[in-house]
Design an enzyme around this catalytic site. Structure first.
Site, PDB file in Angstrom:
ATOM      1  N   SER A   1      86.750  47.896  18.858  1.00  0.00           N
ATOM      2  CA  SER A   1      86.742  49.111  18.283  1.00  0.00           C
ATOM      3  C   SER A   1      87.411  49.950  19.604  1.00  0.00           C
ATOM      4  CB  SER A   1      85.573  48.969  17.684  1.00  0.00           C
ATOM      5  OG  SER A   1      84.703  48.739  18.746  1.00  0.00           O
ATOM      6  N   LYS A   2      86.672  51.745  18.198  1.00  0.00           N
ATOM      7  CA  LYS A   2      87.850  52.140  19.293  1.00  0.00           C
ATOM      8  C   LYS A   2      87.116  52.287  20.748  1.00  0.00           C
ATOM      9  CE  LYS A   2      90.593  54.524  17.298  1.00  0.00           C
ATOM     10  NZ  LYS A   2      91.220  53.871  16.765  1.00  0.00           N
ATOM     11  N   ARG A   3      85.685  52.007  20.889  1.00  0.00           N
ATOM     12  CA  ARG A   3      84.640  52.183  22.361  1.00  0.00           C
ATOM     13  C   ARG A   3      85.657  51.502  23.067  1.00  0.00           C
ATOM     14  NH1 ARG A   3      78.950  51.234  21.219  1.00  0.00           N
ATOM     15  NH2 ARG A   3      80.144  51.954  19.172  1.00  0.00           N
ATOM     16  N   ASN A   4      85.558  49.996  23.077  1.00  0.00           N
ATOM     17  CA  ASN A   4      86.054  48.917  23.451  1.00  0.00           C
ATOM     18  C   ASN A   4      87.773  48.882  23.626  1.00  0.00           C
ATOM     19  OD1 ASN A   4      86.355  47.060  21.407  1.00  0.00           O
ATOM     20  ND2 ASN A   4      85.082  46.033  21.896  1.00  0.00           N
TER      21      ASN A   4
ATOM     22  N   ASP B   1      90.035  49.646  21.407  1.00  0.00           N
ATOM     23  CA  ASP B   1      90.714  49.015  20.321  1.00  0.00           C
ATOM     24  C   ASP B   1      92.244  49.745  20.000  1.00  0.00           C
ATOM     25  OD1 ASP B   1      92.264  48.638  17.971  1.00  0.00           O
ATOM     26  OD2 ASP B   1      89.990  50.399  16.770  1.00  0.00           O
TER      27      ASP B   1
END
Ligand code: GLU
Length: 484
Positions: free
Chosen positions: A259-262, A264
């Site tokens: 995801s954007k946080r990890n 992506d």
């Protein structure tokens, strides 16, 4: 398993829904699908799965084309180069799905369902209250032929649902996950055709894979448990089933879904940061797949030769940007100067004022860093010392420079460098060698003080070349301010 005619040409498809940018997980699927086909000299197709029109994103198809072209994943057939199995965009195939859905009703494997959204909502709330998974209750299966005809005539909206067996077990063999069994009683009478005449993915994928003569269905493992439903459709039509290759997830470095946080990462983001398509393809092919040897660097052509989908790992893969950087650095080292300039100079221009720098200077700088950067944009951080007047020493530098004798070395070097009139790498090197003699120091005690004093860092590319690029004026200024 695909058990049919061995003379059949291997055909795979990349079947994205055009709902956004192509992130690395999607691209990895496309790579595996490409490799499966090309390893067998087969065909690789693009099919656009746009039946969910509400999720469609403008430009997404072009994005898919651009990404695959840059990566060398050329489609043998697709919306832009149709073959004999077209159209290759699902929204242009509605009549085909409608025809087959009605055929299934006639054959008794599907039925019309007139249930209203209100009735379905009620069933859903009941399921929620009872803490059970919602499953359509088969209500409309009980309607008589006459009742169905009457409702259709009256224009009552309907969907077509697949009639599932109520007992028994469905089993199939997946090339990656092995034997998969699902109890038929948990298979819902899923919708095949929606009331607006559009098919669901669950229906369209089977129709298209059959009609397009797809031999190997490679796709994300979120479809492992619904594949028995698709197999029942193949059986209902009397069609040969494809070989299934379900691909494990690609997770972020924290083990969670990308995801954007990890981290992506969309292919284009990486590309624009100066990652090379060849390196990205190489890295992604090794994400959840490994060859028989320990080698890790392969061109696409080499991968085609050695790819064996049986070696895809069941374990979720982890997208590790550091590993990608390692692979990318390998490819950067081999770039010719023009290609290297192309992935670095735009970043330098964006970060620094290059108006007073000659093209030659920029080229010399970039070439000096070729073996020191792992992606194009990294050049910005690595070369700050050439653009900032002030340089700061970190603690390690400060500690180092406290050592005895260092100011003497710097003083001697300053005299030597001040005497260099023709500012060439050779003459700068000679100044360093003279310092070695006069200060009677060598190795680390010679190079490190000079490097820290003129560049503010302990490690970098060749010292004479670095000094040459910093320029005589700045070098002398930095030597002036002996900090210890
Ligand atoms: N359109 C589906 C998706 O994007 C493709 C699945 C498949 O390859 O069959 O998830």
């Amino acid at each position: 398993m695909f058990t049919g005619d061995n003379s059949m040409k291997t055909r795979t498809r990349y079947a994205p829904s055009p709902t956004g940018f192509m992130h690395v997980g999607n691209l990895r699927s496309a790579i595996f699908e490409y490799l499966i086909a090309k390893h067998d000299n087969g065909d690789f197709l693009l099919r656009i799965e746009d039946t969910d029109q509400t999720r469609k994103v403008d430009g997404a198809v072009e994005f898919i084309y651009d990404t695959c072209r840059l990566c060398g994943l050329n489609f043998d057939e697709g919306p832009n180069n149709p073959g004999k199995y077209g159209p290759y965009t699902q929204s242009e195939r509605l009549e085909i799905y409608q025809k087959y859905a009605h055929e299934l009703v006639e054959k008794g494997h599907a039925y019309y369902c007139f249930c209203t959204p209100e009735r379905l909502d009620k069933l859903r709330s009941q399921a929620e209250e009872n803490k059970v998974a919602f499953m359509y209750d088969g209500h409309c299966q009980k309607l008589s032929k006459e009742e169905v005809e009457e409702k259709i005539k009256a224009g009552v909206p309907y969907v077509i649902r697949q009639k599932m067996p109520k007992d028994g077990v469905s089993v199939y063999e997946d090339l990656v996950y092995g034997k998969i069994s699902v109890e038929n009683r948990i298979l819902e009478d899923q919708i095949l055709l929606k009331s607006d005449g559009y098919p669901t993915y669950n229906f369209a994928n089977v129709i298209d894979d059959h009609l397009m003569e797809i031999t190997h269905v490679a796709r994300g493992n979120e479809y492992v448990m619904s594949t028995p439903k698709y197999n029942l459709l193949y059986e209902a039509f009397g069609w040969e089933k494809p070989t299934y290759v379900h691909l494990p997830m690609v997770n972020g470095s924290d083990g969670k879904k990308l995801s954007k946080r990890n981290g992506d990462a969309s292919f284009m983001d990486l590309y624009h940061e100066g990652y090379l398509p060849e390196a990205i393809v190489n890295y992604l092919a090794m994400l959840g797949w490994s060859p028989e040897t320990n080698e890790e660097i392969f061109t696409l052509e080499e991968l085609v030769k050695i790819f064996d989908p049986k070696r895809i790992s069941k374990a979720p893969a982890v997208f590790d940007i550091k590993k990608l950087q390692w692979v990318n650095a390998h490819y950067i080292k081999k770039l010719d100067p023009d290609a290297l300039l192309k992935i670095t100079v735009p970043h330098l221009k964006e970060a620094y004022d290059l108006t007073n720098k000659s093209d030659n200077w920029v080229k010399e700088l970039v070439l000096l860093y070729q073996n020191h950067i792992s992606y194009g944009k990294e050049i910005v951080k690595e070369t700050a010392l050439f653009f900032n007047d002030e340089i700061d020493w970190d603690e390690e530098c400060q500690e180092f420079m406290k050592q005895e004798g260092i100011s003497n070395t710097i003083r001697i070097f300053k005299e030597e460098i001040a005497n260099v009139s023709d500012w060439t790498v050779e003459n700068i090197n000679a100044a360093i060698q003279n310092t070695k003699e006069k200060a009677n120091v060598k190795g680390k005690m010679l190079f490190m003080p000079i490097r820290i004093q003129v560049s503010g860092i302990m490690h970098g590319p060749e010292l004479p070349n670095t000094i040459h690029l910093i320029g005589k004026e700045t070098v002398l200024k930095r030597l002036e301010s002996i900090k210890n």
